[in-house]
Design an enzyme around this catalytic site. Structure first.
Site, short mmCIF file in Angstrom:
data_model
loop_
_atom_site.label_atom_id
_atom_site.label_comp_id
_atom_site.label_asym_id
_atom_site.label_seq_id
_atom_site.Cartn_x
_atom_site.Cartn_y
_atom_site.Cartn_z
N CYS A 182 0.81 -1.21 0.00
CA CYS A 182 0.00 0.00 0.00
C CYS A 182 0.85 1.27 0.00
CB CYS A 182 -0.91 0.00 1.21
SG CYS A 182 -1.75 -1.56 1.44
N GLU A 192 -10.03 2.99 -18.67
CA GLU A 192 -10.85 2.10 -17.85
C GLU A 192 -11.93 1.47 -18.72
OE1 GLU A 192 -11.19 0.97 -14.55
OE2 GLU A 192 -12.97 -0.02 -15.35
C1 LIG Z 1 0.10 -0.90 -5.46
C2 LIG Z 1 -0.83 -1.48 -4.44
C3 LIG Z 1 -1.55 -0.62 -3.60
C4 LIG Z 1 -2.40 -1.14 -2.64
N1 LIG Z 1 -3.06 -0.26 -1.83
C5 LIG Z 1 -3.85 -0.75 -0.87
C6 LIG Z 1 -4.51 0.13 0.04
O1 LIG Z 1 -4.37 1.36 -0.04
N2 LIG Z 1 -5.30 -0.39 1.02
C7 LIG Z 1 -5.46 -1.74 1.15
O2 LIG Z 1 -6.16 -2.18 2.06
N3 LIG Z 1 -4.86 -2.60 0.30
C8 LIG Z 1 -4.06 -2.15 -0.70
N4 LIG Z 1 -3.44 -3.04 -1.54
C9 LIG Z 1 -3.71 -4.48 -1.39
C10 LIG Z 1 -2.82 -5.14 -0.34
O3 LIG Z 1 -1.50 -4.83 -0.58
C11 LIG Z 1 -2.99 -6.63 -0.37
O4 LIG Z 1 -4.31 -6.92 -0.01
C12 LIG Z 1 -2.07 -7.34 0.61
O5 LIG Z 1 -0.75 -7.08 0.30
C13 LIG Z 1 -2.32 -8.82 0.58
O6 LIG Z 1 -1.37 -9.50 1.33
P1 LIG Z 1 -1.16 -11.06 1.22
O7 LIG Z 1 -0.25 -11.43 2.31
O8 LIG Z 1 -2.46 -11.75 1.20
O9 LIG Z 1 -0.52 -11.34 -0.20
P2 LIG Z 1 0.82 -10.84 -0.88
O10 LIG Z 1 1.30 -9.59 -0.30
O11 LIG Z 1 0.53 -10.91 -2.32
O12 LIG Z 1 1.88 -11.96 -0.52
C14 LIG Z 1 1.96 -13.20 -1.15
C15 LIG Z 1 3.22 -13.92 -0.74
O13 LIG Z 1 3.13 -15.28 -1.14
C16 LIG Z 1 4.35 -15.67 -1.74
N5 LIG Z 1 4.07 -16.80 -2.64
C17 LIG Z 1 3.04 -16.90 -3.51
N6 LIG Z 1 3.10 -18.08 -4.14
C18 LIG Z 1 4.17 -18.75 -3.64
C19 LIG Z 1 4.76 -20.02 -3.88
N7 LIG Z 1 4.26 -20.87 -4.76
N8 LIG Z 1 5.84 -20.36 -3.17
C20 LIG Z 1 6.37 -19.52 -2.27
N9 LIG Z 1 5.86 -18.32 -2.00
C21 LIG Z 1 4.78 -17.94 -2.69
C22 LIG Z 1 4.84 -14.44 -2.40
O14 LIG Z 1 6.21 -14.50 -2.60
C23 LIG Z 1 4.46 -13.37 -1.39
O15 LIG Z 1 5.44 -13.25 -0.40
C24 LIG Z 1 -2.57 -2.54 -2.53
C25 LIG Z 1 -1.87 -3.40 -3.37
C26 LIG Z 1 -1.00 -2.90 -4.32
C27 LIG Z 1 -0.26 -3.85 -5.21
#
Ligand SMILES: Cc1cc2nc3c(=O)[nH]c(=O)nc-3n(C[C@H](O)[C@H](O)[C@H](O)COP(=O)(O)OP(=O)(O)OC[C@H]3O[C@@H](n4cnc5c(N)ncnc54)[C@H](O)[C@@H]3O)c2cc1C
Ligand code: SF4
Lengths: 158, 155, 413
Positions: C42, C168
């Site tokens: 984020c 969009e």
């Molecule tokens: C640019 C951007 C802006 C955002 N802004 C906001 C915001 O303002 N507010 C908000 O609430 N949310 C926001 N989000 C969304 C938020 O970042 C995500 O919801 C959050 O990061 C999700 O976290 P996660 O741990 O579920 O997944 P991720 O952060 O995607 O982590 C996934 C992890 O799994 C690992 N992985 C996946 N597959 C494998 C595999 N086969 N083997 C080993 N490791 C693996 C990856 O390496 C990674 O470390 C934003 C996202 C982005 C990209």
């Protein structure tokens, strides 16, 4: 564990707590820097000071995208690494009491930290509406002085 | 709520058995501070007031809870705390007019009487019969009886 | 007890931290594709804009993992999960587990069209992407997708002095969060910042010899040297599917209220799962930081023997465009399709808000211009407060004095 308690009936909304807080915490004399906020309801003439409740499982911690809010292990306070704040204000929305507030100059969101155990707002409250007391003591007091006493008095009248 | 914990204040001797039993049942430790039912003692007046949840019809703790963790079940009348939702802000502790809602510093969540799922152990172990778990009608009936007897005696 | 966590994102790290609350001893192993420690996705747009340095987006150092006693297996792709024998394979090695937490997150979608592999196509997901974008020296940028990531990215690049356009497919910006009227306000804010907004246009191909030169939509050609894909994200579920776990209708791993997958001992949380919406109770993908952390918290608690139910997700997205705060909470009309919706709205020169209610229950809130009162509305949505209950509290002195946080919401009722 000591926390701030308010007696709403006594608070007359003078705002001294806000000024003291802003001076202590931000070096400014302005309520918008204060970590204690007085919610005013004009209709009923109510003034309710609101501040961080130091929740045990704080929703602000869950919402913080920089993971900078943490529960201090010893004091059980909700504290922040303010230097890491990017000012996204998510914690402000997550907090049910909107007790997290944005410091207008540093643009970091901050909350009450009980002034390290000596809250200045309590010290300077002229009406005595704020108290800094142990929470289990407060509950005991309520049981003893309100609920129990009413029953005692009712039974005396019999 | 057809049944409730009915308290006869004049019978309570303040022995703390209920507090011990309650904390033992719920927290595995005998500690009145962790008991749901609490006895307020007025030694000089020789009067003891056990305080427990009244299962109010419109409970202030339910309205005040900002996370929706406390709910009143419309059918059973039960008022319960869901620890998964509790954020530990202690608003319920402040709102309960009886000072019943209690807070566990260890777990960081509020707790309250759950009637031990239908057979309250405090009542079970109360040897003075100050606590009784009876339908409302029965409780009031007993009270009316006692009052009537009093009137008869004095009359 | 040995717990394996796949994923080093918000969900994976929160799960590890929560497990530590219950047990300081048990063994935790964390797998991740990338080599670096946890970062905040984020904060990436802020870093891209240059408001904060890139290294500030990292939330942890490798020493922090050690301090939390988490064994890290970074840079190791998990290739296979054998759920029947309770073990997984990563880099030629097998790891047994007592409990597995899948937090594989999501990845940005790049549609398979001509030219999407040319030099100059980027996504924004990791700090490395920012470095790549900055090395490319973008000048004229087209951002595909006007979701919150797209809008934030566009604003960030505009701040760097680029010429930015947003394309969009749907009819207005942030179609999943805002309704037409509020979206139009955001659109005019973006246009005031000199960001071109083209809605209702589908991207057909990216043209160019060696690198991106032009983006063709079904209505026009846009000259550009950089294309940033922000056209949505997709849960990473391949691993789970291969292992035989059930995948839900929306493409996320199916979990029950306790964040358990369809096989015992396996939990999932974060962007990769599909969970229930707190308002409608229908399955939804949340894809937000806060939901990821909340779900991870519960998955960890349940894996340590509790039985905590997840209340469902409720989206909160805050954006600041040209210094004007915009917020969307809960669902918009599109999300409430099929329900009878009551709309309360008000408009002035620099403030617009609308409150959506279904069956007397507050279901959504959008506001451009102020964040005041949003926290009480959010609290009411989560709590399931009805409009009439809110009014009852606001009109009762006794109630309002114990629930002073309602006061902020007075202007809506
Ligand atoms: C640019 C951007 C802006 C955002 N802004 C906001 C915001 O303002 N507010 C908000 O609430 N949310 C926001 N989000 C969304 C938020 O970042 C995500 O919801 C959050 O990061 C999700 O976290 P996660 O741990 O579920 O997944 P991720 O952060 O995607 O982590 C996934 C992890 O799994 C690992 N992985 C996946 N597959 C494998 C595999 N086969 N083997 C080993 N490791 C693996 C990856 O390496 C990674 O470390 C934003 C996202 C982005 C990209
Ligand atoms: S800022 Fe709000 S949510 Fe966070 S601990 Fe304080 S009262 Fe609770």
């Amino acid at each position: 564990m000591k926390r701030i308690a308010v007696n709403i009936e006594i608070c007359d909304g003078c705002g001294v707590c806000q000024l003291v807080c802003s001076a202590q915490k931000a070096g400014q004399w302005h309520p918008s820097f204060s970590r204690i906020i007085i919610k005013r309801d004009e209709e009923f003439g109510l003034n309710v000071p609101i501040f961080c409740m130091h929740c045990s499982n704080p929703p602000c911690e869950t919402f913080c995208v920089m993971n900078l809010i943490y529960k201090d292990h010893d004091s059980d306070l909700t504290l922040r690494h303010e230097d890491r704040c990017i000012g996204c204000r998510a914690c402000e929305i997550a907090c049910p009491f909107s007790a997290a507030i944005m410091d207008p100059i540093s643009e970091a969101v901050v909350n009450c930290d009980l002034c390290g155990g000596d809250p200045q707002c309590v010290k300077y409250c002229p009406a005595g509406a704020l108290a800094f007391i142990d929470i289990s003591e407060a509950a005991d007091k309520k049981r003893r002085q309100t609920a129990g006493l009413q029953i005692l008095e009712a039974s005396r009248k019999l | 709520m057809d049944k409730l914990i009915f308290i006869d204040y004049h019978k309570c001797v303040g022995c703390a058995t209920c507090e011990m039993v309650c904390s033992m049942v719920h927290e595995d430790i005998c500690s009145p501070a962790l008991s749901r039912i609490r006895v307020v003692r007025y030694p000089t007046e020789a009067f003891n007031v056990p305080i427990t949840c009244a299962f109010c019809e419109s409970p202030p703790c339910v309205s005040v809870c900002p996370s929706g963790a406390i709910t009143k079940n419309a059918d059973s009348g039960d008022v319960a705390i869901n620890p998964a939702l509790c954020i530990g802000c202690r608003q319920c502790v402040q709102a309960c007019p009886f000072g019943h809602a209690n807070f566990s510093l260890d777990r960081g969540t509020a707790f309250k009487c759950d009637l031990c799922g239908g057979s309250p152990q405090c009542v079970e172990f109360c040897w003075t019969e100050a606590l009784q778990y009876v339908p409302l009608d029965r409780a009031l009936g007993g009270k009316r009886d006692a009052a009537a007897r009093n009137i008869l005696k004095s009359g | 007890m040995r717990i394996l966590i796949i994923g080093n994102g918000a969900a994976g790290n929160q799960a590890a931290a929560s497990i530590r609350k219950y047990s300081p001893e048990c063994e935790i192993l964390m797998f991740a594709r990338e080599y670096y420690s946890e970062y905040s996705a984020c904060a990436l747009p802020d870093a891209l804009a240059g408001w904060i340095p890139i290294n500030k987006t990292y939330l942890k150092t490798l020493a922090d993992y050690e301090q939390q006693k988490i064994k890290t297996c970074f840079g190791q792709e998990v290739e296979n999960i054998d759920i029947n024998n309770q073990c997984l394979e990563a880099g030629d090695k097998k790891y047994g587990y007592d409990c597995l937490i899948i937090a594989t997150g999501s990845r940005p979608i790049i549609p398979p069209i001509n030219g999407s592999l040319l030099k100059g196509n980027f996504v924004l997901k990791t700090p490395r992407d920012i470095e790549l974008i900055m090395e490319h020296k973008p000048g004229r940028v087209v951002v595909v997708g006007a979701g919150n990531i797209g809008v934030e990215t566009a604003g960030a690049l505009r701040n760097r002095g680029c010429d930015v356009k947003i394309v969009e497919m749907q009819d207005w910006v942030m179609p999943l969060l805002y309704d037409l009227k509020s979206a139009n306000r955001i659109r005019s804010l973006l246009e005031k910042e000199n960001i071109g907004v083209f809605t209702g246009e589908r991207v057909i191909e990216v043209q160019g010899e060696q690198r991106v030169e032009r983006l063709r939509t079904d209505q026009q050609d846009l000259e550009c040297d950089t294309v940033i894909w922000a056209a949505g994200v997709k849960p990473n579920v391949e691993l789970a599917r291969q292992a035989g776990l059930k995948i839900g209708s929306l493409g996320g791993i199916e979990v029950d209220k306790y964040m358990r997958c369809t096989h015992p001992g396996v939990f999932a949380c974060g962007d990769c799962v599909q969970s229930l919406n707190v308002i409608t109770g229908k399955p939804s993908l949340s894809l937000l930081w806060s939901s990821a952390k909340r779900q991870a918290d519960l998955a960890a608690a349940n894996c340590m023997g509790q039985s905590y139910e997840y209340e469902g997700n409720c989206s909160v997205v805050i954006e600041e465009i040209m210094g004007i705060p915009c917020i969307a909470i809960g669902l918009n009309l599109q999300g409430l399709n099929g329900y009878e919706v009551e709309v309360i709205e008000q408009e002035s020169q620099d403030l617009y808000y609308r409150l959506l209610a279904v069956n007397d229950r507050i279901a959504g809130y959008q506001c451009i211009g102020s964040l005041d009162g949003a926290s009480s509305i959010f609290t009411m949505i989560k709590k399931g407060t009805s409009l009439s209950e809110a009014r009852r509290v606001l009109l009762n002195q006794g109630l309002i004095s114990t629930m002073a946080w309602y006061i902020d919401s007075r202007r809506y009722f």
